[in-house]
Design a protein around this motif. Structure first.
Motif, PDB file in Angstrom:
ATOM      1  N   GLY A  52      -1.017  -8.540  -4.702  1.00 25.22           N
ATOM      2  CA  GLY A  52      -0.773  -7.697  -5.940  1.00 25.22           C
ATOM      3  C   GLY A  52       0.535  -6.815  -5.397  1.00 25.22           C
ATOM      4  O   GLY A  52       1.825  -7.680  -4.838  1.00 25.22           O
ATOM      5  N   GLU A  53       0.482  -5.445  -6.087  1.00 24.08           N
ATOM      6  CA  GLU A  53       1.583  -4.392  -6.309  1.00 24.08           C
ATOM      7  C   GLU A  53       1.084  -3.616  -5.770  1.00 24.08           C
ATOM      8  O   GLU A  53       0.524  -3.079  -6.043  1.00 24.08           O
ATOM      9  N   GLY A  54       2.859  -2.149  -5.336  1.00 25.03           N
ATOM     10  CA  GLY A  54       1.885  -1.397  -5.301  1.00 25.03           C
ATOM     11  C   GLY A  54       3.975  -0.182  -5.576  1.00 25.03           C
ATOM     12  O   GLY A  54       4.114  -0.813  -5.958  1.00 25.03           O
ATOM     13  N   GLN A  55       3.544   0.581  -6.097  1.00 26.25           N
ATOM     14  CA  GLN A  55       5.020   1.852  -6.595  1.00 26.25           C
ATOM     15  C   GLN A  55       4.941   2.649  -5.810  1.00 26.25           C
ATOM     16  O   GLN A  55       3.698   3.638  -4.990  1.00 26.25           O
ATOM     17  N   SER A  56       5.818   3.335  -6.202  1.00 30.30           N
ATOM     18  CA  SER A  56       6.736   4.348  -5.174  1.00 30.30           C
ATOM     19  C   SER A  56       6.484   5.440  -6.282  1.00 30.30           C
ATOM     20  O   SER A  56       6.194   5.566  -7.389  1.00 30.30           O
ATOM     21  N   ASP A  57       6.722   6.801  -5.800  1.00 31.15           N
ATOM     22  CA  ASP A  57       6.837   7.734  -6.745  1.00 31.15           C
ATOM     23  C   ASP A  57       8.249   7.831  -7.282  1.00 31.15           C
ATOM     24  O   ASP A  57       9.197   7.197  -6.327  1.00 31.15           O
ATOM     25  N   TRP A  58       8.164   8.676  -7.861  1.00 32.88           N
ATOM     26  CA  TRP A  58       9.723   9.197  -8.974  1.00 32.88           C
ATOM     27  C   TRP A  58      11.035   9.979  -7.630  1.00 32.88           C
ATOM     28  O   TRP A  58       9.877  10.710  -6.603  1.00 32.88           O
ATOM     29  N   LEU A  59      11.872   8.590  -7.018  1.00 37.79           N
ATOM     30  CA  LEU A  59      12.873   9.391  -6.605  1.00 37.79           C
ATOM     31  C   LEU A  59      14.078  10.801  -7.403  1.00 37.79           C
ATOM     32  O   LEU A  59      14.161  10.338  -8.223  1.00 37.79           O
ATOM     33  N   ASP A  60      13.204  12.402  -6.262  1.00 38.46           N
ATOM     34  CA  ASP A  60      14.644  12.964  -7.264  1.00 38.46           C
ATOM     35  C   ASP A  60      16.316  12.795  -6.122  1.00 38.46           C
ATOM     36  O   ASP A  60      16.367  12.702  -5.041  1.00 38.46           O
ATOM     37  N   LEU A  61      16.922  12.839  -6.393  1.00 40.67           N
ATOM     38  CA  LEU A  61      18.452  11.799  -5.910  1.00 40.67           C
ATOM     39  C   LEU A  61      19.057  12.936  -5.329  1.00 40.67           C
ATOM     40  O   LEU A  61      19.639  13.341  -4.420  1.00 40.67           O
ATOM     41  N   ASP A  62      18.112  14.432  -6.122  1.00 42.96           N
ATOM     42  CA  ASP A  62      18.794  15.952  -5.736  1.00 42.96           C
ATOM     43  C   ASP A  62      20.572  16.185  -5.844  1.00 42.96           C
ATOM     44  O   ASP A  62      20.825  15.866  -4.568  1.00 42.96           O
ATOM     45  N   VAL A  63      21.004  15.949  -6.950  1.00 42.60           N
ATOM     46  CA  VAL A  63      21.949  15.658  -7.246  1.00 42.60           C
ATOM     47  C   VAL A  63      22.666  16.798  -7.407  1.00 42.60           C
ATOM     48  O   VAL A  63      22.009  18.243  -8.174  1.00 42.60           O
ATOM     49  N   ILE A 101      25.682   8.843 -11.853  1.00 47.02           N
ATOM     50  CA  ILE A 101      24.329   9.484 -11.739  1.00 47.02           C
ATOM     51  C   ILE A 101      24.565  11.069 -11.925  1.00 47.02           C
ATOM     52  O   ILE A 101      25.296  11.392 -11.382  1.00 47.02           O
ATOM     53  N   THR A 102      23.599  11.770 -13.129  1.00 42.82           N
ATOM     54  CA  THR A 102      23.204  13.144 -13.029  1.00 42.82           C
ATOM     55  C   THR A 102      22.279  13.893 -12.536  1.00 42.82           C
ATOM     56  O   THR A 102      21.625  12.867 -11.454  1.00 42.82           O
ATOM     57  N   ARG A 103      22.199  14.774 -12.885  1.00 44.77           N
ATOM     58  CA  ARG A 103      21.323  15.684 -12.355  1.00 44.77           C
ATOM     59  C   ARG A 103      19.752  15.813 -12.860  1.00 44.77           C
ATOM     60  O   ARG A 103      19.100  16.487 -11.890  1.00 44.77           O
ATOM     61  N   ASP A 104      20.024  15.186 -13.765  1.00 42.85           N
ATOM     62  CA  ASP A 104      18.501  14.599 -14.152  1.00 42.85           C
ATOM     63  C   ASP A 104      18.223  13.310 -14.053  1.00 42.85           C
ATOM     64  O   ASP A 104      16.988  12.428 -14.659  1.00 42.85           O
ATOM     65  N   THR A 105      18.399  12.062 -13.232  1.00 42.81           N
ATOM     66  CA  THR A 105      18.241  10.674 -12.589  1.00 42.81           C
ATOM     67  C   THR A 105      17.115  10.573 -11.904  1.00 42.81           C
ATOM     68  O   THR A 105      17.366  11.486 -10.627  1.00 42.81           O
ATOM     69  N   PHE A 106      16.074  10.047 -12.181  1.00 42.85           N
ATOM     70  CA  PHE A 106      15.310   9.705 -11.129  1.00 42.85           C
ATOM     71  C   PHE A 106      14.498   7.982 -11.113  1.00 42.85           C
ATOM     72  O   PHE A 106      15.213   7.511 -12.390  1.00 42.85           O
ATOM     73  N   ILE A 107      13.893   7.832  -9.800  1.00 43.74           N
ATOM     74  CA  ILE A 107      14.272   6.384  -9.547  1.00 43.74           C
ATOM     75  C   ILE A 107      13.151   5.633  -9.234  1.00 43.74           C
ATOM     76  O   ILE A 107      12.387   6.514  -8.462  1.00 43.74           O
ATOM     77  N   LEU A 108      12.667   4.869  -9.633  1.00 48.72           N
ATOM     78  CA  LEU A 108      11.302   4.140  -9.214  1.00 48.72           C
ATOM     79  C   LEU A 108      11.429   2.964  -8.907  1.00 48.72           C
ATOM     80  O   LEU A 108      12.095   1.890  -9.611  1.00 48.72           O
ATOM     81  N   CYS A 109      10.978   2.136  -8.000  1.00 48.57           N
ATOM     82  CA  CYS A 109      10.474   0.511  -7.469  1.00 48.57           C
ATOM     83  C   CYS A 109       9.272   0.427  -7.216  1.00 48.57           C
ATOM     84  O   CYS A 109       8.212   1.668  -6.909  1.00 48.57           O
ATOM     85  N   ILE A 110       8.832  -0.942  -8.076  1.00 48.76           N
ATOM     86  CA  ILE A 110       6.966  -1.310  -8.061  1.00 48.76           C
ATOM     87  C   ILE A 110       7.570  -2.331  -7.537  1.00 48.76           C
ATOM     88  O   ILE A 110       8.911  -3.453  -7.536  1.00 48.76           O
ATOM     89  N   ALA A 111       6.704  -2.841  -6.200  1.00 46.81           N
ATOM     90  CA  ALA A 111       7.116  -3.852  -4.654  1.00 46.81           C
ATOM     91  C   ALA A 111       6.477  -5.172  -5.842  1.00 46.81           C
ATOM     92  O   ALA A 111       4.894  -4.822  -5.422  1.00 46.81           O
ATOM     93  N   VAL A 118       1.109  -1.444   0.059  1.00 47.86           N
ATOM     94  CA  VAL A 118       0.115  -0.018   0.051  1.00 47.86           C
ATOM     95  C   VAL A 118       1.054   1.208   0.160  1.00 47.86           C
ATOM     96  O   VAL A 118       0.269   2.471  -0.782  1.00 47.86           O
ATOM     97  N   THR A 119       1.800   1.330   0.532  1.00 41.59           N
ATOM     98  CA  THR A 119       2.777   2.548   0.470  1.00 41.59           C
ATOM     99  C   THR A 119       3.909   1.724   0.331  1.00 41.59           C
ATOM    100  O   THR A 119       4.936   0.996   0.578  1.00 41.59           O
ATOM    101  N   VAL A 120       5.468   2.601  -1.073  1.00 39.26           N
ATOM    102  CA  VAL A 120       6.476   1.664  -1.336  1.00 39.26           C
ATOM    103  C   VAL A 120       7.174   3.112  -1.448  1.00 39.26           C
ATOM    104  O   VAL A 120       6.834   4.157  -2.103  1.00 39.26           O
ATOM    105  N   THR A 121       8.178   3.344  -0.854  1.00 35.74           N
ATOM    106  CA  THR A 121       9.023   4.460  -0.025  1.00 35.74           C
ATOM    107  C   THR A 121      10.402   3.603  -0.488  1.00 35.74           C
ATOM    108  O   THR A 121      11.316   2.447  -0.419  1.00 35.74           O
TER     109      THR A 121
END
Length: 599
Positions: free
Chosen positions: A351-362, A336-346, A279-282
């Motif tokens: 069932g399954e759930g996904q996280s928000d896009w992670l801004d790595l704050d490069v 890693i570049t300044r416009d790299t974003f990461i997302l995870c689906i568990a 239900v929550t993916v971080t």
């Protein structure tokens, strides 16, 4: 003479024989006396047998008169009440006693409650109706001191009955109150109905212990149902809790407690085991901060049960997405570049759930953007330096090799999401050399800004030219519209050309050319004939004239010529009539008339 003594104690007949006394006396007498004594003893024995027989018949009749049905033992739960069933024939009153060897302690007496023993005061009552033969005793708030006491009922105690009611006693066995037992499903799916049972054993069917639930606040629309069941002389009281379970209840505890008269018993804790999809993916970074070009490890944490068995990782850079599938919750990423974003689906079994896009704050070194510039307007120089950097950069200006800005210059800056804009303005020459330098903890960047001249006079000139051209176009359009309107509707009072060329037709004709030199009319006022032309129908004319002359342009001038020609013919006919001539004048020759008008 010897007597047989009898003692009646509380309506109980007891016969005491003195056989041993007679025997002792027989040893002290002579033979004759012994014989006489023996004969007397035998007679007395016979009398005693007869008395015993009569007494037994009387007691049997009394017992058969009050047939009481009571159990031998009852089990009572401490803190509850106990019911001692008792049934007999209809009666008027019943009195309960505690069995004692020498005393008669009162357990219950409605007529004389002050005689009730202290330990039973306020705790005993008889339920049912005496008229129905119900003599059941109820003892409330059972205590441990009530264990193994014997009680018996005395029917109609005010009567002269000698029945031995104490021969039918009931033994009360007190047991310790047990904690309630709670039961529920081993696993519950998110959104399913939770059903939990709380059961308590007691001995008071009319007043069971009150049960209280300690449950999760996330249980929705819960209801409670209760029912009782007799079980080997005791009672099983059960409450059923029902409600819709949610994933927030996972690992929460549920208990119930039973409230007795003087104490409370609590059940054991039950932990809920909820099954639900992620239900929550971080996403969590293993280290901070992240610099451009370095590597980073990201952990995917999912709130679900059972735990995830598969993870799908998505990496987005410059609009391109890369997909990676793994069974590990931790994943390393490199470059890693300044416009790299990461997302995870568990994924788990539910069932399954996904996280928000992670801004790595490069974080990265400053970069001076190409839209930085300098403009010289007149003698005022304005420069703008835009820098992209994280962490934010500091901007330094150098003008003509001087790192310190002149006092005549003003400077300020604005910051918008890692983009810093520095602005300076002041008097300067066109050949000024301006440098912008930006630096932060990761590096620095310098750029020379070329000075562009801005000519505001040429701009004003072009603006004036455009305004003039617009006015000319507007005036020309107005003239064209006016001329078109004038051409469609000629103005009144116009003068037509008086030169008309008439060509003869037929045997009787006019000369090849006839020029009428007389003017038509030059009246500035619209004539009566002209007004008639504006009517929907044509004015009446001489048919002879119309038959002989055809018009080329059917306009006002031609019409006026026709009218003048008709008037001339009319004047000639009038002149002939005055002279008395009988022959009518010759008709005008039919001819075609070509009219060339120059209006």
């Amino acid at each position: 003479m010897y007597r047989i003594y009898t003692r009646q104690n509380h309506h109980n007949l007891t016969v005491v024989t003195l056989l041993q006394l007679f025997q002792e006396l027989g040893f002290q007498m002579g033979r004759t006396e012994r014989y006489t004594a023996t004969t007397f003893f035998m007679g007395t024995a016979r009398l005693l047998k007869l008395l015993r027989l009569l007494t037994g018949i009387s007691v049997l009749q009394q017992v058969r008169g009050w047939d009481i049905t009571v159990p031998k033992t009852v089990t009572a739960v401490e803190g509850s009440c106990v019911v001692v069933p008792c049934h007999t024939k209809p009666h008027s009153r019943v009195k309960w006693y505690q069995y004692h060897a020498t005393k008669y302690p009162v357990v219950y007496d409605r007529a004389q409650p002050h005689k009730v023993e202290h330990q039973f005061k306020g705790r005993t009552s008889v339920v049912g109706k005496a008229a129905d033969g119900n003599c059941t005793l109820v003892i409330n708030d059972v205590r441990r001191t009530d264990n193994n006491i014997q009680v018996y009922a005395w029917i109609n105690p005010d009567s002269s009955s000698t029945q031995k009611f104490h021969l039918q006693t009931v033994t009360i066995s007190v047991i310790e109150g047990k904690a309630p037992i709670i039961s529920l499903q081993e696993q519950i799916m998110d959104g399913d109905i939770l059903q939990a049972n709380c059961s308590i054993i007691h001995s008071c069917p009319s007043s069971p212990p009150s049960l209280h639930w300690s449950k999760s606040q996330f249980l929705k629309n819960s209801t409670i149902m209760a029912f009782s069941q007799e079980m080997q002389g005791q009672w099983l009281y059960t409450e059923t809790l029902q409600g819709r379970a949610t994933y927030e209840m996972h690992h929460s505890n549920i208990t119930c407690s039973a409230q007795f008269s003087r104490f409370t018993k609590k059940s054991r804790l039950k932990t809920l085991n909820m099954l639900y999809k992620p239900v929550t993916v971080t996403l969590k970074l293993a280290k901070k901060p992240v610099t451009e070009g370095s590597s980073v490890t990201v952990e995917c944490a999912a709130n679900c049960n059972p735990p995830p068995h598969t993870y799908t990782w998505l990496r987005r850079e410059m609009g391109q997405i890369t997909k990676i599938t793994s069974t590990l919750s931790r994943k390393p990423f490199i470059n890693i570049t300044r416009d790299t974003f990461i997302l995870c689906i568990a994924h788990n079994d539910i069932g399954e759930g996904q996280s928000d896009w992670l801004d790595l704050d490069v974080q990265y070194a400053p970069v001076i953007l190409p839209k930085s510039y300098c403009h010289l307007t007149g003698e005022v120089l304005k420069c703008v330096c835009q820098v992209q950097a994280h962490p934010d950069a500091l901007i330094h200006w150098t003008i003509d090799g001087n790192d310190t800005l002149p006092s005549s210059f003003s400077a300020f800056s604005t910051n918008q999401t890692h983009v810093l804009s520095g602005v300076i303005s002041g008097p300067a020459q066109s050949h000024s050399d301006v440098f912008c330098t930006a630096n932060n903890t990761l590096g620095n960047s310098t750029k020379r800004l070329s000075v562009n001249l801005s000519d505001t006079s040429s701009l004003s000139t072009w603006l004036i030219v455009l305004i003039i051209l617009g006015l000319v176009v507007l005036f020309g359009c107005t003239i064209l519209i006016f001329r078109k309107y004038s051409r469609d509707r000629p103005a009144p009072g116009s003068v037509c050309n008086d030169t008309i060329l008439l060509r003869p037709q037929g045997r009787q004709g006019l000369p090849d050319s006839v020029q009428l030199q007389s003017p038509i009319y030059n009246s500035p006022q619209r004539s009566e004939i002209e007004d008639s032309q504006s009517s929907p129908r044509r004015p009446e004319s001489n048919p002879e004239v119309e038959g002989g002359v055809s018009d080329v342009y059917d306009n006002d001038c031609v019409t006026e010529i026709r009218l003048i020609r008709a008037q001339q013919l009319h004047d000639k006919e009038t002149a002939h009539l005055r002279e008395g001539q009988k022959q009518p004048p010759a008709k005008a020759a039919n001819c075609n008339m070509d009219v060339y008008l120059n209006c």
